[in-house]
Design an enzyme around this catalytic site. Structure first.
Site, short mmCIF file in Angstrom:
data_model
loop_
_atom_site.label_atom_id
_atom_site.label_comp_id
_atom_site.label_asym_id
_atom_site.label_seq_id
_atom_site.Cartn_x
_atom_site.Cartn_y
_atom_site.Cartn_z
N LYS A 3 0.84 -1.20 0.00
CA LYS A 3 0.00 0.00 0.00
C LYS A 3 0.88 1.26 0.00
O LYS A 3 2.09 1.20 0.27
CB LYS A 3 -0.91 -0.02 1.23
CG LYS A 3 -1.93 -1.15 1.18
CD LYS A 3 -2.87 -1.07 2.37
CE LYS A 3 -3.91 -2.18 2.31
NZ LYS A 3 -4.89 -2.07 3.41
N TYR A 43 -12.02 -3.04 -3.64
CA TYR A 43 -12.64 -3.06 -2.30
C TYR A 43 -14.16 -3.13 -2.37
O TYR A 43 -14.83 -2.74 -1.41
CB TYR A 43 -12.19 -1.83 -1.51
CG TYR A 43 -10.78 -1.97 -0.94
CD1 TYR A 43 -10.45 -3.04 -0.10
CD2 TYR A 43 -9.79 -1.05 -1.23
CE1 TYR A 43 -9.18 -3.18 0.43
CE2 TYR A 43 -8.49 -1.19 -0.70
CZ TYR A 43 -8.20 -2.26 0.12
OH TYR A 43 -6.94 -2.40 0.65
N ASN A 107 -1.92 0.14 6.84
CA ASN A 107 -1.42 -1.12 7.38
C ASN A 107 -0.51 -1.87 6.40
O ASN A 107 -0.48 -3.09 6.38
CB ASN A 107 -2.59 -1.97 7.89
CG ASN A 107 -3.59 -2.31 6.81
OD1 ASN A 107 -3.37 -2.04 5.64
ND2 ASN A 107 -4.71 -2.91 7.20
N HIS A 110 -1.76 -5.32 1.43
CA HIS A 110 -2.98 -6.11 1.24
C HIS A 110 -2.59 -7.49 0.76
O HIS A 110 -1.72 -7.62 -0.10
CB HIS A 110 -3.89 -5.46 0.19
CG HIS A 110 -4.91 -6.41 -0.38
ND1 HIS A 110 -6.09 -6.69 0.27
CD2 HIS A 110 -4.89 -7.19 -1.50
CE1 HIS A 110 -6.77 -7.60 -0.45
NE2 HIS A 110 -6.07 -7.91 -1.52
N GLU A 121 -8.44 -11.02 -8.15
CA GLU A 121 -7.61 -9.82 -8.00
C GLU A 121 -6.50 -9.78 -9.04
O GLU A 121 -6.15 -8.70 -9.53
CB GLU A 121 -7.07 -9.75 -6.57
CG GLU A 121 -8.21 -9.47 -5.58
CD GLU A 121 -7.79 -9.40 -4.12
OE1 GLU A 121 -8.62 -8.94 -3.31
OE2 GLU A 121 -6.67 -9.81 -3.77
#
Ligand code: DAT
Ligand code: MG
Length: 144
Positions: A3, A43, A107, A110, A121
């Site tokens: 990220k 998402y 965080n 992913h 994905e």
């Protein structure tokens, strides 16, 4: 997918190294800015959640991400374990998020939840498909 916070805090080599150490094989990798449509699709399962807009805004406007395809035995499960829980402060032992995560949004990384989702994905992030390693090259290196 590393990220924006992971890229900005210079964790690209650290993360790649952890997966290489597990002998997973890299089948795709690119540094890219994420368009809103891609982030929303990625998402979409969270589209009903209060966090959806914030999450999409974060991915779209906080700098580039590194999208990767990793292959190997139990790779999805193992990588999820190596990443740790969503909230970095919930991580009980050394995990990527536990060591480097800032908060629930920032965080670091992913990881796909299941093989089925991983395939979805991959299709979304790599419309050109994964890179195939030439078997002849593997045979060549195995001689050494
Ligand atoms: P994970 O990334 O651990 O699979 P998830 O799929 O439930 O977690 O959520 C996707 C991302 O959305 C997560 O990495 C961070 C963000 N997120 C989820 N729930 C959140 C919440 N309650 N508050 C803030 N961010 C949240
Ligand atoms: Mg998830």
């Amino acid at each position: 997918m590393i990220k924006p916070d992971g890229v900005q805090t210079r964790l690209i080599p650290e993360i790649i190294n952890r997966f290489e150490e597990k002998h997973f094989s890299l089948k795709g990798m690119k540094l890219m800015s994420v368009e809103r449509g891609l982030a929303e699709k990625h998402y979409e399962d969270l589209s009903g959640e209060h966090v959806f807009r914030r999450l999409v805004d974060y991915i779209v406007s906080s700098g580039p991400v590194v999208a990767m395809i990793w292959e190997g035995k139990n790779v999805v499960e193992t990588v999820r374990e190596m990443i740790g829980p969503t909230r970095p402060s919930d991580c009980e032992y050394a995990t990527i998020r536990g060591e480097f995560g800032i908060d629930k949004i920032r965080n670091v990384i992913h990881g796909s939840d299941s093989v089925e989702i991983a395939n979805k994905e991959i299709a979304l992030w790599f419309p050109e498909g994964p890179v195939h390693w030439d078997k002849k090259i593997n045979n060549y290196w195995n001689k050494f």
